[in-house]
Each structure stands twice: as structure tokens, then as C-alpha cells.
Scaffold this motif. Structure first.
Motif: not given
Length: 289
Positions: A174-181, A216-231
Motif C-alpha cells: 500500500t502507499s501508506c506502508a511505503k510512506a511509513a517505511k 502524510v506521515p505523522l512524525v515525531s521529533a526523533s523522526g519516528s512515524c507514529l501514524g499516517m493521514v491519507s487523502a
């Protein structure tokens, strides 16, 4: 004049509302079934740790702490499972923990980030993302560190089959999995031809009326992906204007930082309360080592 047409219309509308309510109820029941193994795992940990008489007592601890701090039961159970246990019979789970102010959320229109709950923030980031992208279809997924993927937490404008199919996605297809990776905003210009999708995922997205999407990844200050919002868009797209991409990245960064703060603050407050209650209710003087 007869009001048969009006009455008939109301009956159809009422039937439609009831069908929607039943579909939502079924989705909620399925979500509970998916969460049950995790919650049962957390119950077992708490029962053993605090020497509680039974699993129901452990569930009561979880539920009360969940309600007191407005933290979803699944999230609290997940935190119990993945957080290092208290260090011996100490009165605090997190001694010496520093408390930080919540990060800004002005990019999603939230004025007081310390007084808003997690559900409202997730709703706000979806609304803002859809406004920037110019669509009314989208969803928010949250990273599941226990299962290792993304699970849908909020959605709008998408079909029931879409929501069920993508209730949880793994690391590929999926595109969200790619964006998270890649931890990077990812645009699919045409769902029908993009090679990122597994075929069953592609057909499910197309059937829902989506031909393009921005993840769009939801990114912490350390650069970790905590989630995704998709349009999701009804037609293929050439891409985002630079101003749109900048706004979406800022939105994802702010909300990602807030989610990290929420985990480190509100969820840990809930765990600390749970620990205190467990120590007071258990049959032993403290916790098991």
C-alpha cells in the motif's frame, strides 16, 4: 393532499439511518474482537504483577484508568504490554519522570494543545489534510508497535469494504506502508497503474471511488512515524503544489510531535495511576520482580 410520498421518503431515510447505525455497530464489534487478544495479554500481566484475584479485577484496573485519563482501552493495554515493568516494589512506575509542555497544534486549528484529547486531534488532522488536498475522502492510521503495522482509527467518505479491508495493514502493498517505511509524504498519481499496490488492495481502493491519494506521515521529533493521514481523490492527479506539500508536511510533523507527547505524558499518567491502584488492591505488598 396525500402525504404518502413524504411518509415514504421518511421511511426510506429512517431505514438508511438504521442500516448505517448497524454497519457502524458491526465495525465496532469487529474492532473489539481484534483488540481482545491484546487486552487479554495486558490483563494477564496485571493479574500476575499485582497478584490480583482474577482477570476481571485486572480488567477493572484497565477500564478505570482508561476512563479517568480519557485514553482508549486498547492504547492503554498496548502500553502495559510494551512498557518496561516497574522496577521492584517501588511506589512509582516512572520515578523522576520529567513533564514537558505539549507541542503546538496551530497547523490543525487547535488553540490549547494541553486541553484537547487524542480523538479530537486525530479528527482535526484529517479535516485539515482533506481541506489542503481538496477532497472529502480520507483516513487516519496509527502505528501499532505490537503488531508491526498501521491500523485505521478515523475515516470519512470511504466505503465499508474499504474500512474493513484496510483495518490493519502490514509493511508492504500500500502507499501508506511505503510512506511509513520512508517516513516521507507519498503521492500516488493513479491508483489503477501504480506498482506500489498489491492487486487486491488496488481493486478495493478503486471500488471505493479513489483514483489517487496523498499519504502524510505523522512524525515525531526523533523522526519516528507514529501514524499516517491519507487523502483520497476521485480522479488521477499530477501532484501537489509546493505550498500544499509544505502545509501537509507541517501538519504531519506537528501532530506527530503531539502524539509522542501524549504517549509520554497522558498515557504514562494513566499507567502511573494504574500502578498505584494495582499496588493498593493486590494481595501482595508490592509487585512481583
Amino acid at each position: 393532499m396525500s402525504d404518502g410520498g413524504v411518509s415514504g421518503g421518511r421511511a426510506v431515510e429512517g431505514a438508511g439511518d438504521e442500516a448505517a447505525r448497524l454497519r457502524e455497530e458491526v465495525r465496532n464489534l469487529r474492532a473489539q474482537v481484534r483488540s481482545r487478544p491484546l487486552i487479554s495479554h495486558a490483563q494477564g500481566i496485571l493479574q500476575e504483577r499485582y497478584r490480583l484475584p482474577d482477570a476481571d479485577s485486572a480488567f477493572t484496573l484497565l477500564r478505570q484508568s482508561s476512563q479517568r485519563f480519557n485514553v482508549k482501552l486498547r492504547i492503554l493495554a498496548e502500553a502495559v504490554v510494551r512498557t518496561q515493568r516497574p522496577d521492584g516494589p517501588t511506589g512509582l512506575w516512572f520515578p523522576g519522570r520529567a513533564r514537558r509542555k505539549p507541542p503546538l497544534l496551530d497547523a490543525v486549528g487547535v488553540e490549547d494543545p494541553g486541553q484537547v484529547n487524542r480523538g479530537a486531534v486525530i479528527d482535526a488532522v484529517l479535516s485539515q489534510t482533506l481541506a489542503i488536498a481538496g477532497t472529502d475522502m480520507g483516513n487516519v492510521q496509527i502505528s501499532d508497535p505490537v503488531a508491526g503495522g498501521l491500523r485505521i482509527e478515523h475515516h470519512t467518505g470511504l466505503s465499508e469494504h474499504f474500512v474493513e479491508f484496510f483495518a490493519f495493514v502490514g509493511e508492504d502493498g500500500t502507499s501508506c506502508a511505503k510512506a511509513a517505511k520512508n517516513v516521507a509524504l507519498t503521492t500516488v498519481h493513479d491508483v489503477a497503474t501504480d506498482e506500489v499496490f498489491a492487486e487486491d488492495a488496488r481493486q478495493t481502493i478503486l471500488a471505493a471511488g479513489s483514483r489517487a491519494c496523498h499519504s502524510v506521515p505523522l512524525v515525531s521529533a526523533s523522526g519516528s512515524c507514529l501514524g499516517m493521514v491519507s487523502a483520497h481523490l476521485e480522479n488521477p492527479t499530477k501532484g501537489l503544489h509546493p505550498a500544499q506539500a509544505k502545509a501537509l508536511a507541517a501538519t504531519g510533523a506537528q501532530v506527530g510531535r503531539w502524539l509522542a507527547w501524549h504517549d509520554r505524558t497522558v498515557v504514562m499518567d494513566a499507567l502511573e495511576y494504574l500502578h498505584a491502584q494495582g499496588r493498593s488492591r493486590g494481595t501482595g505488598a508490592g509487585t512481583r520482580p
